[in-house]
Write a protein that holds these residues in place. Structure first.
Motif, short mmCIF file in Angstrom:
data_model
loop_
_atom_site.label_atom_id
_atom_site.label_comp_id
_atom_site.label_asym_id
_atom_site.label_seq_id
_atom_site.Cartn_x
_atom_site.Cartn_y
_atom_site.Cartn_z
N ARG A 284 2.13 44.80 -23.31
CA ARG A 284 2.83 44.77 -22.02
C ARG A 284 4.12 45.59 -22.08
O ARG A 284 4.44 46.32 -21.14
CB ARG A 284 3.13 43.31 -21.66
N ILE B 145 -4.49 46.58 -18.08
CA ILE B 145 -3.38 45.93 -18.80
C ILE B 145 -3.54 44.42 -18.70
O ILE B 145 -3.47 43.70 -19.69
CB ILE B 145 -2.01 46.32 -18.21
N LEU B 146 -3.75 43.95 -17.47
CA LEU B 146 -3.83 42.51 -17.21
C LEU B 146 -4.91 41.87 -18.07
O LEU B 146 -4.67 40.86 -18.75
CB LEU B 146 -4.10 42.28 -15.72
N SER C 95 4.01 21.05 -19.71
CA SER C 95 3.89 20.40 -21.02
C SER C 95 5.04 19.43 -21.25
O SER C 95 4.86 18.39 -21.89
CB SER C 95 3.78 21.44 -22.14
N VAL D 30 -4.00 42.09 -21.99
CA VAL D 30 -2.91 41.19 -22.37
C VAL D 30 -3.37 39.74 -22.26
O VAL D 30 -3.11 38.92 -23.14
CB VAL D 30 -1.67 41.45 -21.48
N LEU D 31 -4.10 39.44 -21.18
CA LEU D 31 -4.61 38.09 -20.99
C LEU D 31 -5.53 37.70 -22.15
O LEU D 31 -5.45 36.59 -22.67
CB LEU D 31 -5.37 38.00 -19.66
N ASN E 113 -3.53 36.79 -25.11
CA ASN E 113 -2.84 35.53 -24.87
C ASN E 113 -3.79 34.34 -25.01
O ASN E 113 -3.45 33.32 -25.61
CB ASN E 113 -2.22 35.51 -23.47
N GLY F 78 -3.67 49.02 -14.04
CA GLY F 78 -2.97 47.74 -14.05
C GLY F 78 -3.92 46.61 -14.41
O GLY F 78 -3.59 45.71 -15.18
N ILE G 14 -0.14 54.52 -14.16
CA ILE G 14 0.39 53.81 -12.99
C ILE G 14 1.59 54.56 -12.43
O ILE G 14 1.76 54.69 -11.22
CB ILE G 14 0.79 52.37 -13.37
N ASN H 272 5.29 48.88 -19.91
CA ASN H 272 6.58 48.98 -19.22
C ASN H 272 7.30 50.27 -19.60
O ASN H 272 7.80 50.97 -18.73
CB ASN H 272 7.47 47.79 -19.60
N LEU I 10 -1.25 31.64 -16.84
CA LEU I 10 -1.48 32.54 -17.97
C LEU I 10 -1.60 33.99 -17.49
O LEU I 10 -1.14 34.92 -18.15
CB LEU I 10 -2.74 32.11 -18.73
N ARG J 234 4.49 26.59 -16.80
CA ARG J 234 3.80 26.27 -18.04
C ARG J 234 4.60 25.27 -18.87
O ARG J 234 4.07 24.27 -19.36
CB ARG J 234 3.60 27.56 -18.82
N TYR K 73 3.43 45.93 -12.07
CA TYR K 73 2.09 45.94 -11.49
C TYR K 73 1.95 44.86 -10.42
O TYR K 73 1.35 45.09 -9.37
CB TYR K 73 1.04 45.73 -12.60
N LEU L 69 1.76 35.31 -17.00
CA LEU L 69 2.41 35.70 -18.25
C LEU L 69 1.89 37.04 -18.74
O LEU L 69 2.51 37.70 -19.55
CB LEU L 69 2.16 34.65 -19.34
N SER L 70 0.71 37.44 -18.25
CA SER L 70 0.08 38.64 -18.79
C SER L 70 0.30 39.87 -17.92
O SER L 70 0.03 40.98 -18.34
CB SER L 70 -1.43 38.42 -18.95
N VAL L 71 0.74 39.66 -16.68
CA VAL L 71 0.85 40.81 -15.79
C VAL L 71 2.24 41.44 -15.94
O VAL L 71 3.24 40.74 -15.99
CB VAL L 71 0.59 40.38 -14.32
N PRO L 72 2.30 42.78 -16.09
CA PRO L 72 3.63 43.40 -16.11
C PRO L 72 4.24 43.30 -14.71
O PRO L 72 3.52 43.44 -13.72
CB PRO L 72 3.32 44.87 -16.45
#
Lengths: 312, 302
Positions: B234, B278-279, A201, B282-283, B286, B275, B257, B238, A137, A197, A146, A140-143
């Motif tokens: 996200r 952001i993480l 499933s 976004v997390l 999610n 960063g 950044i 970008n 997860l 992921r 980065y 999925l969240s990290v650009p």
């Protein structure tokens, strides 16, 4: 199989044309005139008009569209507005770098993601599964850019194992590969998160089915059950999405190339944007479109191989 | 003790004694399902924390995010400069908080815009069928077959900079995905008896869509909205990392950044903290979206 391939090839043509049309329209129809944007707000009216004529923006829209499509059909990507040189030369120079990066990224994503997902599914609700789900997860969240920075800080700056920036010499395999590792890992790990992921499933779904229980019941070894019986049908949904992940990986490759100062289409594209070189931007988008169409096509073909039902 | 939960929300105790009947409302039951998912609750708390930090930025940050202090540029994090100072000697902590504001506004507004656009198109395509459906859904297919980031980059490159343009670009990028989900749901809902009944008593199309179909897909839309708010934040990072959208000196996590990436060797905190922001953000969205999905539609695959 040959008929299936031809069918797929034909069906990708309309999509290709439609995206080309969208690119054409975005540059021309959106408010904001490329000529004014290129010259800045303080340019004289006559200079803007001259540039508009040079770019062919003064012609009626349908004529411009025809010119655009005909030039592409001849393989002519036009000339850079800033340097006046043919864009195709520059594209051919950087294309190998983008190709190897994209390919390596997809390879890492698939080869790492599927085993991880399968392992997590087998170890369901155990520590490995929880850790895997959280990392996935986070992935999925990290650009991508980065993650690139973090990898660079660790492997290039702190440990000094690998070079931080540049693309290496294409002719020198060792130099080229050492420069490829970190950017490819950046893109690959982002893709790994999505692949793992779904693989998890999909595997869970299959493992609870009757035929898997039958396989276990007749006394097959657990590895044979998982790899021989379960994984084969779990692969179908995974493969069907590889195309989508590969396409989003292409989007991420732009920022990855920028952060690693790596020659490539993405870096060229950002350069074109910052210099307001609209002809170059448009041409690069056309190349990317070709890329995407090829990826969609290959994904469909692989899908046909994995799932024989699709072909018929 | 075994319980049987009836579809109407009545919880029946299954035992040998006379059954005692306890009413649990549908909403209450969904809320309980959500609360049992600890990870989702963590996501909710994180979202609330980020929202509060963003709103409270002017009071929480001791320093102004734009005031430069060239003498102490690139100061390391510590007691005096909480998270350090950037290239121009601006306070990174203050800039992070103000940037949170922009990220959330862009994230939420673009999802609102893309959602409204996509849901409307999906409803129309799903309900009307025929040529209109074909036209809308083919357009959706084409847009989804292309990397949304690249399309966003091109649109923004032509539109120019500004927060409203950023919202417009991301909103357009997200709308096809909403349209596809809503289209599928509408297709199956319109065949159901209650919609047929409404048609029989002569209800107009707009009324059927608004009263009978939309409320039934609201749960899915909420789930998608929260997952795509994460994507939108996200994407914004970008785009502003590339140098598009919101121009300096206004801080965004992406352009912080971008400015900091030049100093990775001597001042990595310039890039590392934005960063991280952001993480975490976004997390959080999610996690929240995943939890909501478990509540509304466990089968919804994304």
């Amino acid at each position: 199989m040959a008929r299936y391939i031809i069918q797929r090839l034909l069906s990708s043509i309309p999509v290709f044309l439609a995206v080309l049309t969208i690119i054409f329209l975005v540059v021309r129809v959106l408010p904001g005139d490329p000529a004014t944007a290129a010259l800045g707000d303080y340019a004289s009216k006559s200079a803007v008009e001259a540039l508009r004529t040079k770019m062919g923006l003064d012609k009626p829209l349908p004529i411009q569209y025809l010119d655009f499509m005909l030039a592409l059909a001849r393989g002519d990507l036009g000339k850079s507005m800033i340097r006046g040189t043919p864009i195709i030369n520059e594209v051919l120079q950087v294309l190998p770098y983008t190709l190897e990066l994209t390919f390596a990224g997809i390879l890492i994503g698939v080869l790492l993601g599927i085993p991880l997902g399968v392992y997590a599914a087998v170890k369901r609700n155990q520590l490995a599964d929880y850790v895997g789900r959280i990392i996935s997860l986070a992935g999925l969240s990290v650009p991508a850019f980065y993650l690139g920075i973090l990898l660079m800080l660790l492997f290039a700056i702190a440990l000094q194992w690998l070079p931080a920036v540049g693309g290496g010499e294409i002719g020198d395999p060792v130099d080229n590969l050492t420069h490829l590792v970190l950017p490819a890992l950046t893109l690959g790990l982002v893709m790994t998160a999505s692949v793992a992921r779904l693989a998890r499933s999909a595997m869970l779904n299959v493992l609870s089915q009757d035929y898997v229980r039958t396989a276990r019941g007749k006394g097959l070894a657990e590895t044979a059950v998982i790899l021989g019986h379960a994984l084969r049908s779990a692969l179908i949904p995974i493969v069907s999405l590889i195309g989508i992940w590969a396409i989003s990986l292409i989007g991420d490759s732009v920022t990855t190339e920028v952060i690693f100062a790596r020659p490539g289409l993405g870096k060229m594209m950002v350069g074109a944007i910052l210099q307001r070189d609209y002809t170059a931007l448009q041409s690069i988008m056309v190349i990317y479109t070709g890329f995407v169409v090829i990826i969609n096509l290959s994904a469909d073909l692989i899908y046909g191989v994995v799932d024989p039902r699709i072909r018929h | 003790m075994a319980w049987l939960i009836h579809a109407s929300g009545i919880k029946v105790e299954m035992s040998m004694q006379a059954p005692s009947v306890k009413f649990v409302s549908q909403r209450r039951r969904m809320w309980n399902t959500f609360l049992r998912n600890r990870v989702a609750v963590l996501g909710l708390w994180l979202v609330i924390a980020v929202v509060l930090l963003a709103i409270g930025a002017p009071w929480i940050a001791a320093k102004d995010p734009l005031i430069q202090d060239p003498k102490n540029r690139l100061s390391a994090p510590g007691i005096e400069y909480l998270l350090g100072q950037d290239t121009f000697g601006r306070d990174i902590f203050a800039r992070l908080l103000y940037a949170a504001h922009i990220s959330l506004v862009v994230g939420l507004c673009s999802v609102l815009l893309g959602g409204t656009l996509g849901v409307t198109l999906g409803l129309i395509a799903g309900y009307s069928g025929g040529k209109i459906e074909n036209l809308i859904m083919r357009l959706v297919d084409v847009l989804m077959a292309f990397p949304s980031l690249l399309l966003g980059i091109t649109v923004l490159a032509v539109l120019g900079s500004g927060i409203e343009k950023m919202i417009l670009a991301i909103g357009i990028m997200l709308s096809p995905a909403f349209a596809r989900v809503v289209h599928g749901n509408t297709l199956s809902l319109k065949e159901r008896e209650f919609v047929e009944a409404a048609r029989c008593i002569g209800a107009r199309q707009v009324r059927i869509l608004r009263i009978h179909i939309l409320p039934n897909i609201l749960g899915d839309i909420l789930v998608l909205g929260s997952l795509w708010t994460a994507s939108a934040i996200r994407i914004e990072a970008n785009l502003s990392f590339i140098g598009l959208g919101i121009s300096p000196p206004t801080p965004t996590w992406g352009n912080m950044i971008r400015e900091g990436s030049v100093h990775l060797l001597n001042a990595p905190w310039l890039s590392v903290f934005p960063g991280l922001a952001i993480l975490v953000t976004v997390l959080a969205f999610n996690l929240l979206g995943d939890g909501l999905r478990d509540v509304f539609d466990p089968r919804l695959q994304l």
